[in-house]
Write an enzyme that holds these catalytic residues in place. Sequence first.
Site, PDB file in Angstrom:
ATOM      1  N   LYS A   1      76.742  74.008  89.880  1.00 36.75           N
ATOM      2  CA  LYS A   1      77.833  74.984  89.841  1.00 36.75           C
ATOM      3  C   LYS A   1      77.363  76.337  89.288  1.00 36.75           C
ATOM      4  CE  LYS A   1      80.486  72.673  87.011  1.00 36.75           C
ATOM      5  NZ  LYS A   1      79.560  71.578  86.623  1.00 36.75           N
TER       6      LYS A   1
ATOM      7  N   ARG B   1      88.252  71.681  82.081  1.00 39.11           N
ATOM      8  CA  ARG B   1      87.603  70.371  82.046  1.00 39.11           C
ATOM      9  C   ARG B   1      88.582  69.276  81.632  1.00 39.11           C
ATOM     10  NH1 ARG B   1      82.045  72.576  81.093  1.00 39.11           N
ATOM     11  NH2 ARG B   1      80.544  70.890  81.047  1.00 39.11           N
TER      12      ARG B   1
ATOM     13  N   ARG C   1      65.854  70.640  83.836  1.00 38.61           N
ATOM     14  CA  ARG C   1      66.256  72.046  83.675  1.00 38.61           C
ATOM     15  C   ARG C   1      65.564  72.687  82.464  1.00 38.61           C
ATOM     16  NH1 ARG C   1      72.462  73.424  83.731  1.00 38.61           N
ATOM     17  NH2 ARG C   1      72.582  71.992  81.976  1.00 38.61           N
TER      18      ARG C   1
ATOM     19  N   ARG D   1      67.576  72.666  76.828  1.00 43.50           N
ATOM     20  CA  ARG D   1      68.810  72.601  76.043  1.00 43.50           C
ATOM     21  C   ARG D   1      68.899  71.251  75.323  1.00 43.50           C
ATOM     22  NH1 ARG D   1      73.538  74.357  80.196  1.00 43.50           N
ATOM     23  NH2 ARG D   1      74.596  72.706  79.060  1.00 43.50           N
TER      24      ARG D   1
ATOM     25  N   ARG E   1      77.460  63.072  78.567  1.00 46.04           N
ATOM     26  CA  ARG E   1      78.172  64.154  79.273  1.00 46.04           C
ATOM     27  C   ARG E   1      78.753  63.641  80.587  1.00 46.04           C
ATOM     28  NH1 ARG E   1      73.695  68.506  79.696  1.00 46.04           N
ATOM     29  NH2 ARG E   1      75.255  69.850  80.633  1.00 46.04           N
TER      30      ARG E   1
HETATM   31  P1  AMP Z   1      78.069  73.398  80.373  1.00 45.46           P
HETATM   32  O1  AMP Z   1      77.081  74.490  80.184  1.00 45.46           O
HETATM   33  O2  AMP Z   1      79.199  73.756  81.290  1.00 45.46           O
HETATM   34  O3  AMP Z   1      77.421  72.084  80.745  1.00 45.46           O
HETATM   35  O4  AMP Z   1      78.746  73.166  78.942  1.00 45.46           O
HETATM   36  C1  AMP Z   1      77.981  72.808  77.816  1.00 45.46           C
HETATM   37  C2  AMP Z   1      78.892  72.211  76.753  1.00 45.46           C
HETATM   38  O5  AMP Z   1      79.866  73.176  76.336  1.00 45.46           O
HETATM   39  C3  AMP Z   1      79.722  71.005  77.210  1.00 45.46           C
HETATM   40  O6  AMP Z   1      79.004  69.786  77.158  1.00 45.46           O
HETATM   41  C4  AMP Z   1      80.856  71.047  76.182  1.00 45.46           C
HETATM   42  O7  AMP Z   1      80.435  70.593  74.918  1.00 45.46           O
HETATM   43  C5  AMP Z   1      81.119  72.545  76.061  1.00 45.46           C
HETATM   44  N1  AMP Z   1      82.106  73.007  77.066  1.00 45.46           N
HETATM   45  C6  AMP Z   1      81.886  73.833  78.129  1.00 45.46           C
HETATM   46  N2  AMP Z   1      83.021  74.044  78.810  1.00 45.46           N
HETATM   47  C7  AMP Z   1      83.972  73.334  78.188  1.00 45.46           C
HETATM   48  C8  AMP Z   1      85.361  73.122  78.434  1.00 45.46           C
HETATM   49  N3  AMP Z   1      85.981  73.688  79.479  1.00 45.46           N
HETATM   50  N4  AMP Z   1      86.039  72.308  77.589  1.00 45.46           N
HETATM   51  C9  AMP Z   1      85.437  71.745  76.519  1.00 45.46           C
HETATM   52  N5  AMP Z   1      84.131  71.879  76.240  1.00 45.46           N
HETATM   53  C10 AMP Z   1      83.401  72.679  77.060  1.00 45.46           C
END
Ligand code: AMP
Length: 218
Positions: free
Chosen positions: A13, A88, A127, A160, A171
């Site tokens: 995404k 989410r 990644r 990361r 996740r």
């Molecule tokens: P991402 O980069 O989108 O994989 O997000 C990394 C981390 O940020 C996730 O594993 C969550 O801990 C937090 N996070 C990102 N977006 C959200 C969301 N919409 N709601 C809650 N936690 C989020």
Amino acid sequence: MRIVFLGPPGAGKGTQAALLSKKFSIPHVSSGDLLREAVTEKSAIGLKAKGYMDRGELVPDEIITRIIIDRISRGDAKTGFILDGFPRTERQAKTLDESLSKVSLSLDAVIYFETSKNVCVERLAGRRVCGKCGVNYHIKNMPPRKDGICDHCQGELYQRNDDKVDTIENRLTVYSQMTKPLIDYYKNGGLLKEVSGDLELEEAQRDLSDILREAQAA
Ligand code: AMP
């Protein structure tokens, strides 16, 4: 054009949103990036969010929802945005709908990246991210020219914390439990379009561009 990208971590995404945001001149709003910035700045929100993020859990709805609503209220998002990683949970989705409808707006499309689990795991585990400019690489599929160094700014690449194998599993479980139900939420609202997240970058990009062009014309 107000678009949501929905799908598991590792679906591609973020990569697609970054490319399409340039092509369609609308901001790419990544909830994960905004939270990581807050963590780097050690702001009050960042300090609260860090533990959840490192464990691969969702940060509380109130925190992330406020950040996103503030972000999409800014001037550069007047003509639209691509939301990547938000909403989410169903509560986040409802709050987003309500806050858009308060200003007589609504989403134009929600694009669901259907992706197999092994593809997600492989993408996340490989990644690497530039610590300076944030560009993403993959050790196999999109390696930098020089090992461990960003092609664009010569920054150092890192993995990361939440891309380590144990956290990836968590996740993906959190995604299945908390986020997957949004597929039906948006299907019922008539907004859902599907692309395959398993496709290579360019193929998926073509499908997405078609969908976005349609949404733009509607
Ligand atoms: P991402 O980069 O989108 O994989 O997000 C990394 C981390 O940020 C996730 O594993 C969550 O801990 C937090 N996070 C990102 N977006 C959200 C969301 N919409 N709601 C809650 N936690 C989020």
